[in-house]
Design a protein around this motif. Structure first.
Motif, PDB file in Angstrom:
ATOM      1  N   GLY A  89      37.965  -3.526  68.437  1.00  0.00           N
ATOM      2  CA  GLY A  89      36.562  -3.890  68.573  1.00  0.00           C
ATOM      3  C   GLY A  89      36.336  -5.207  67.845  1.00  0.00           C
ATOM      4  O   GLY A  89      37.147  -5.617  67.014  1.00  0.00           O
ATOM      5  N   VAL A  90      35.250  -5.872  68.154  1.00  0.00           N
ATOM      6  CA  VAL A  90      34.923  -7.115  67.456  1.00  0.00           C
ATOM      7  C   VAL A  90      34.349  -6.764  66.096  1.00  0.00           C
ATOM      8  O   VAL A  90      33.427  -5.959  65.987  1.00  0.00           O
ATOM      9  CB  VAL A  90      33.916  -7.955  68.254  1.00  0.00           C
ATOM     10  CG1 VAL A  90      33.500  -9.182  67.471  1.00  0.00           C
ATOM     11  CG2 VAL A  90      34.509  -8.351  69.591  1.00  0.00           C
ATOM     12  N   THR A  91      34.910  -7.334  65.059  1.00  0.00           N
ATOM     13  CA  THR A  91      34.417  -7.106  63.712  1.00  0.00           C
ATOM     14  C   THR A  91      33.162  -7.944  63.501  1.00  0.00           C
ATOM     15  O   THR A  91      33.177  -9.154  63.680  1.00  0.00           O
ATOM     16  CB  THR A  91      35.489  -7.494  62.673  1.00  0.00           C
ATOM     17  OG1 THR A  91      36.667  -6.742  62.953  1.00  0.00           O
ATOM     18  CG2 THR A  91      35.019  -7.202  61.278  1.00  0.00           C
ATOM     19  N   ASN A  92      32.106  -7.272  63.128  1.00  0.00           N
ATOM     20  CA  ASN A  92      30.839  -7.946  62.853  1.00  0.00           C
ATOM     21  C   ASN A  92      30.669  -7.996  61.340  1.00  0.00           C
ATOM     22  O   ASN A  92      30.515  -6.970  60.701  1.00  0.00           O
ATOM     23  CB  ASN A  92      29.694  -7.177  63.504  1.00  0.00           C
ATOM     24  CG  ASN A  92      28.362  -7.838  63.299  1.00  0.00           C
ATOM     25  OD1 ASN A  92      28.196  -8.688  62.439  1.00  0.00           O
ATOM     26  ND2 ASN A  92      27.393  -7.431  64.087  1.00  0.00           N
ATOM     27  N   PHE A  93      30.711  -9.185  60.779  1.00  0.00           N
ATOM     28  CA  PHE A  93      30.663  -9.346  59.336  1.00  0.00           C
ATOM     29  C   PHE A  93      29.241  -9.431  58.787  1.00  0.00           C
ATOM     30  O   PHE A  93      29.049  -9.808  57.652  1.00  0.00           O
ATOM     31  CB  PHE A  93      31.415 -10.625  58.927  1.00  0.00           C
ATOM     32  CG  PHE A  93      32.870 -10.578  59.234  1.00  0.00           C
ATOM     33  CD1 PHE A  93      33.742  -9.901  58.401  1.00  0.00           C
ATOM     34  CD2 PHE A  93      33.380 -11.235  60.343  1.00  0.00           C
ATOM     35  CE1 PHE A  93      35.096  -9.868  58.676  1.00  0.00           C
ATOM     36  CE2 PHE A  93      34.732 -11.208  60.626  1.00  0.00           C
ATOM     37  CZ  PHE A  93      35.593 -10.520  59.789  1.00  0.00           C
ATOM     38  N   MET A  94      28.251  -9.118  59.589  1.00  0.00           N
ATOM     39  CA  MET A  94      26.889  -9.368  59.125  1.00  0.00           C
ATOM     40  C   MET A  94      25.895  -8.235  59.374  1.00  0.00           C
ATOM     41  O   MET A  94      24.789  -8.480  59.820  1.00  0.00           O
ATOM     42  CB  MET A  94      26.365 -10.645  59.736  1.00  0.00           C
ATOM     43  CG  MET A  94      26.521 -10.745  61.226  1.00  0.00           C
ATOM     44  SD  MET A  94      26.024 -12.376  61.781  1.00  0.00           S
ATOM     45  CE  MET A  94      25.500 -11.957  63.415  1.00  0.00           C
ATOM     46  N   PRO A  95      26.222  -6.986  59.050  1.00  0.00           N
ATOM     47  CA  PRO A  95      25.232  -5.932  59.265  1.00  0.00           C
ATOM     48  C   PRO A  95      24.036  -6.043  58.319  1.00  0.00           C
ATOM     49  O   PRO A  95      22.965  -5.553  58.615  1.00  0.00           O
ATOM     50  CB  PRO A  95      26.004  -4.644  59.033  1.00  0.00           C
ATOM     51  CG  PRO A  95      27.133  -5.037  58.162  1.00  0.00           C
ATOM     52  CD  PRO A  95      27.472  -6.457  58.549  1.00  0.00           C
ATOM     53  N   ASN A  96      24.227  -6.695  57.179  1.00  0.00           N
ATOM     54  CA  ASN A  96      23.125  -6.843  56.223  1.00  0.00           C
ATOM     55  C   ASN A  96      22.819  -8.326  55.982  1.00  0.00           C
ATOM     56  O   ASN A  96      22.456  -8.726  54.883  1.00  0.00           O
ATOM     57  CB  ASN A  96      23.476  -6.160  54.914  1.00  0.00           C
ATOM     58  CG  ASN A  96      24.681  -6.776  54.235  1.00  0.00           C
ATOM     59  OD1 ASN A  96      25.464  -7.477  54.864  1.00  0.00           O
ATOM     60  ND2 ASN A  96      24.834  -6.513  52.960  1.00  0.00           N
ATOM     61  N   VAL A  97      22.928  -9.132  57.000  1.00  0.00           N
ATOM     62  CA  VAL A  97      22.813 -10.584  56.877  1.00  0.00           C
ATOM     63  C   VAL A  97      21.470 -11.020  56.296  1.00  0.00           C
ATOM     64  O   VAL A  97      21.379 -12.063  55.657  1.00  0.00           O
ATOM     65  CB  VAL A  97      23.112 -11.257  58.233  1.00  0.00           C
ATOM     66  CG1 VAL A  97      21.970 -11.109  59.203  1.00  0.00           C
ATOM     67  CG2 VAL A  97      23.472 -12.712  58.054  1.00  0.00           C
ATOM     68  N   ASN A  98      20.436 -10.245  56.481  1.00  0.00           N
ATOM     69  CA  ASN A  98      19.120 -10.612  55.952  1.00  0.00           C
ATOM     70  C   ASN A  98      18.927 -10.210  54.493  1.00  0.00           C
ATOM     71  O   ASN A  98      17.918 -10.565  53.885  1.00  0.00           O
ATOM     72  CB  ASN A  98      18.017  -9.987  56.805  1.00  0.00           C
ATOM     73  CG  ASN A  98      18.009 -10.537  58.210  1.00  0.00           C
ATOM     74  OD1 ASN A  98      18.276 -11.715  58.419  1.00  0.00           O
ATOM     75  ND2 ASN A  98      17.740  -9.690  59.182  1.00  0.00           N
ATOM     76  N   ASP A  99      19.866  -9.468  53.923  1.00  0.00           N
ATOM     77  CA  ASP A  99      19.724  -8.971  52.554  1.00  0.00           C
ATOM     78  C   ASP A  99      20.635  -9.682  51.556  1.00  0.00           C
ATOM     79  O   ASP A  99      20.684  -9.279  50.396  1.00  0.00           O
ATOM     80  CB  ASP A  99      20.041  -7.473  52.516  1.00  0.00           C
ATOM     81  CG  ASP A  99      19.140  -6.670  53.431  1.00  0.00           C
ATOM     82  OD1 ASP A  99      17.961  -7.059  53.587  1.00  0.00           O
ATOM     83  OD2 ASP A  99      19.612  -5.670  53.995  1.00  0.00           O
ATOM     84  N   ILE A 100      21.354 -10.700  51.981  1.00  0.00           N
ATOM     85  CA  ILE A 100      22.285 -11.385  51.091  1.00  0.00           C
ATOM     86  C   ILE A 100      21.881 -12.851  50.958  1.00  0.00           C
ATOM     87  O   ILE A 100      21.096 -13.350  51.761  1.00  0.00           O
ATOM     88  CB  ILE A 100      23.742 -11.248  51.606  1.00  0.00           C
ATOM     89  CG1 ILE A 100      23.893 -11.814  53.024  1.00  0.00           C
ATOM     90  CG2 ILE A 100      24.192  -9.795  51.568  1.00  0.00           C
ATOM     91  CD1 ILE A 100      25.307 -11.779  53.560  1.00  0.00           C
ATOM     92  N   PRO A 101      22.399 -13.550  49.940  1.00  0.00           N
ATOM     93  CA  PRO A 101      22.045 -14.967  49.773  1.00  0.00           C
ATOM     94  C   PRO A 101      22.376 -15.786  51.021  1.00  0.00           C
ATOM     95  O   PRO A 101      23.320 -15.484  51.759  1.00  0.00           O
ATOM     96  CB  PRO A 101      22.914 -15.407  48.593  1.00  0.00           C
ATOM     97  CG  PRO A 101      23.196 -14.154  47.839  1.00  0.00           C
ATOM     98  CD  PRO A 101      23.267 -13.061  48.880  1.00  0.00           C
ATOM     99  N   GLY A 102      21.598 -16.838  51.245  1.00  0.00           N
ATOM    100  CA  GLY A 102      21.731 -17.660  52.441  1.00  0.00           C
ATOM    101  C   GLY A 102      23.117 -18.213  52.679  1.00  0.00           C
ATOM    102  O   GLY A 102      23.601 -18.244  53.802  1.00  0.00           O
TER     103      GLY A 102
END
Length: 97
Positions: free
Chosen positions: A29-42
């Motif tokens: 499967g494609v690894t998605n490295f950003m499930p919490n992208v809105n909760d971490i520093p820019g």
């Protein structure tokens, strides 16, 4: 790890549709490295977004052979032929592939 609700159904379908080749294939499967992208520093958000886009491009490219990264499925027969995973090798993906 988060999986799409149909991920395992699709892997099962792909495995059953591949005939004898299924015993020699990795299903990734494609690894998605950003499930919490809105909760971490820019800066981290930007990095993980670029990593995800790059991985998606690699998986969809007809001229590359993507390396199995962290999340993949294989048949028991292939795992037995490879003598399973070596606990002394980190990451185990390098040994199995």
């Amino acid at each position: 790890t988060f999986f799409h609700p149909n991920h395992f159904a699709y892997v099962s379908h792909a495995f059953l549709s591949d005939g004898d080749a299924r015993y020699h294939r990795f299903y990734m499967g494609v690894t998605n490295f950003m499930p919490n992208v809105n909760d971490i520093p820019g800066v981290c958000s930007a990095r993980f977004t670029v990593l995800t886009i790059g991985r998606m491009a690699e998986m969809g490219s007809p001229v590359t052979t993507p390396f199995p990264l962290a999340i993949y499925s294989i048949s028991l027969r292939l795992a037995q032929r490879a003598h399973f995973w070596d606990p002394k090798v980190i990451p185990e993906d390098w040994h199995m592939y």
